[in-house]
Design a protein around this motif. Structure first.
Motif, short mmCIF file in Angstrom:
data_model
loop_
_atom_site.label_atom_id
_atom_site.label_comp_id
_atom_site.label_asym_id
_atom_site.label_seq_id
_atom_site.Cartn_x
_atom_site.Cartn_y
_atom_site.Cartn_z
N ASP A 1 -16.25 16.45 61.04
CA ASP A 1 -17.33 15.68 61.67
C ASP A 1 -17.97 16.91 62.53
O ASP A 1 -17.99 16.75 63.62
CB ASP A 1 -17.30 14.61 62.42
CG ASP A 1 -18.70 13.79 62.57
OD1 ASP A 1 -19.68 14.39 62.42
OD2 ASP A 1 -18.39 12.73 63.27
N THR A 2 -18.48 18.01 61.86
CA THR A 2 -18.84 19.33 62.52
C THR A 2 -19.94 19.07 63.46
O THR A 2 -19.83 19.84 64.51
CB THR A 2 -19.34 20.22 61.43
OG1 THR A 2 -20.06 19.54 60.45
CG2 THR A 2 -18.11 20.60 60.70
N PRO A 3 -20.85 18.21 63.38
CA PRO A 3 -21.87 17.97 64.41
C PRO A 3 -21.25 17.70 65.91
O PRO A 3 -21.91 17.74 66.88
CB PRO A 3 -22.93 17.04 64.01
CG PRO A 3 -22.82 17.04 62.50
CD PRO A 3 -21.32 17.28 62.32
N TYR B 1 -10.19 17.06 48.84
CA TYR B 1 -10.99 15.91 49.09
C TYR B 1 -11.85 15.70 47.93
O TYR B 1 -11.97 14.56 47.52
CB TYR B 1 -11.57 15.81 50.54
CG TYR B 1 -10.94 16.09 51.75
CD1 TYR B 1 -9.63 15.59 51.92
CD2 TYR B 1 -11.33 16.76 52.80
CE1 TYR B 1 -8.92 15.88 52.94
CE2 TYR B 1 -10.81 16.88 53.98
CZ TYR B 1 -9.49 16.58 54.21
OH TYR B 1 -8.61 16.87 55.16
N GLU B 2 -12.81 16.81 47.71
CA GLU B 2 -13.65 16.64 46.74
C GLU B 2 -12.87 16.24 45.15
O GLU B 2 -13.58 15.85 44.31
CB GLU B 2 -14.35 17.89 46.47
CG GLU B 2 -15.47 18.10 47.78
CD GLU B 2 -16.48 17.33 47.68
OE1 GLU B 2 -16.74 16.63 46.74
OE2 GLU B 2 -17.29 17.38 48.63
N PRO C 1 -30.46 12.30 48.00
CA PRO C 1 -29.65 12.05 49.10
C PRO C 1 -28.83 10.82 48.96
O PRO C 1 -29.52 9.64 48.77
CB PRO C 1 -30.49 12.15 50.15
CG PRO C 1 -31.36 12.95 49.94
CD PRO C 1 -31.77 12.63 48.52
N HIS C 2 -27.65 10.95 48.73
CA HIS C 2 -26.80 9.46 48.70
C HIS C 2 -25.23 9.52 49.27
O HIS C 2 -24.85 10.84 49.50
CB HIS C 2 -26.58 9.38 47.12
CG HIS C 2 -25.71 10.31 46.66
ND1 HIS C 2 -26.57 11.51 45.81
CD2 HIS C 2 -24.26 10.40 46.03
CE1 HIS C 2 -25.56 12.22 45.38
NE2 HIS C 2 -24.35 11.61 45.37
N ALA C 3 -24.90 8.64 49.73
CA ALA C 3 -23.47 8.32 49.99
C ALA C 3 -22.70 7.90 48.83
O ALA C 3 -23.01 7.49 47.60
CB ALA C 3 -23.23 7.32 50.92
N ILE D 1 -20.62 14.91 54.51
CA ILE D 1 -19.21 14.60 55.16
C ILE D 1 -18.37 13.81 54.45
O ILE D 1 -18.60 12.80 54.37
CB ILE D 1 -19.49 14.67 56.70
CG1 ILE D 1 -20.08 15.88 57.24
CG2 ILE D 1 -18.04 14.53 57.54
CD1 ILE D 1 -20.50 15.74 58.65
N ILE D 2 -17.03 14.10 54.40
CA ILE D 2 -16.17 13.22 53.84
C ILE D 2 -15.66 12.15 54.97
O ILE D 2 -15.61 12.53 56.19
CB ILE D 2 -14.91 14.03 53.39
CG1 ILE D 2 -15.24 15.01 52.34
CG2 ILE D 2 -13.52 12.94 52.97
CD1 ILE D 2 -15.45 14.33 50.88
N ALA D 3 -15.66 11.03 54.67
CA ALA D 3 -15.44 9.90 55.33
C ALA D 3 -13.87 9.87 55.96
O ALA D 3 -12.97 10.17 55.14
CB ALA D 3 -15.88 8.62 54.74
#
Length: 300
Positions: A47-49, A84-85, A137-139, A178-180
């Motif tokens: 969670d870089t931010p 992860y990807e 844009p999507h999850a 970002i990966i959950a």
């Protein structure tokens, strides 16, 4: 195979460790060492931010001050995005996921209309059958089956959840790319060979989702032990969200002794002035996690 335990820490905006995190880390460390297992250190920095420069160094220094020395190299989630990807693609190819373009605001508005008094929100499957282009844009959501998943927690007993009713189709990759957390930790534990997870009860409700993912991916399922969380006098968990103050490192042996008291280990008064190493040696030899079995929260 030697047991491997995980100690996980997030480089939060508040920087150094607070008492609640150190409490959980100590429990995990003692459980690992009492079983002659490896204690592995993972930094949850996806969670870089929210990452704060220098916070990881502060966390590592605090752990060293309290004698909590880890095995092997520190594992940074940000260095394993390709893994992860890859596993996410595997689930997508098996048609176990779907794209979701819903915004958080639209879902909040929907839930406020459907159940204005309920804080427990399940995704209603709006995008299940939609064909959403990759450039939109999507999850990425995981399809959950209407099945009950149960596991035996070492402290909290039998935990059973109906996945569809209690969790719904949860997110594996956020709309911001970002990966959950739920997905990343499953892959992390697999890659690290973790077979024992000791963590706070605040994550107990998330464990069935992770076990479900482990089953889908054919991963071995670790043993889980959820220890109580530390709460303040208002009953709120000590955490970065509640702006808990950093651990005082000036007298680590005193803090360590107090943590052993909170862990219900009943350290004798004669070791109150002992060194950090002596306190840890005593705690490892006398570690009795079952003394925490009646608790999900402990007041500091």
């Amino acid at each position: 195979m030697q047991s491997a335990y995980i100690g996980r820490f997030a480089p939060s905006p508040t920087g150094p460790l607070h008492l609640g995190s150190l409490f959980t880390a100590l429990a995990s460390y003692l459980d690992a060492r009492s079983q002659q297992g490896k204690w592995l250190l993972r930094v949850d920095d996806l969670d870089t931010p929210r990452n704060k420069e220098g916070s990881v160094a502060a966390i590592l220094k605090t752990l060293e001050t309290f004698g909590l020395c880890w095995d092997d190299a520190v594992y940074y989630q940000s260095q394993h995005i390709d893994s992860y990807e890859s596993f996410l693609l595997e689930l997508e190819q098996c048609r176990l996921t779907y794209r979701c373009s819903c915004s958080r605001k639209s879902l909040e508005d929907l839930h406020s209309v459907d159940s204005p008094e309920s804080k427990h929100t399940i995704y209603p499957g709006i995008c299940w059958n939609k064909s959403i282009p990759a450039e939109t844009p999507h999850a990425i959501r995981l399809k959950t089956e209407p099945t009950t998943l149960s596991f035996q927690d070492d402290l909290q007993g039998l935990i059973s959840h109906h996945l569809a009713n209690q969790h719904g189709d949860f997110i594996l990759k956020r709309k911001d790319g970002i990966i959950a957390y739920q997905f990343a930790v499953v892959i992390d534990d697999y890659l690290l060979g973790v077979n024992h997870v000791v963590r706070g009860c605040d994550l107990l409700e998330e464990t069935p989702k992770q076990i479900y993912l482990q089953q889908l991916l054919g991963f071995p399922i670790p043993t889980y032990m959820h220890v109580p969380v530390i709460v303040d006098h208002h009953g709120y968990k000590l955490s970065k969200q509640t702006l808990a103050t950093a651990v005082d490192t000036k007298s680590p042996n005193k803090t360590l002794f107090d943590l052993l008291v909170l862990l219900k280990q009943n350290p004798p008064d004669e070791i109150k002035g002992a060194s950090v190493d002596e306190l840890l040696d005593w705690a490892i030899e006398h570690w009795q996690p079952d003394k925490l079995s009646l608790y999900r929260a402990i007041s500091a």
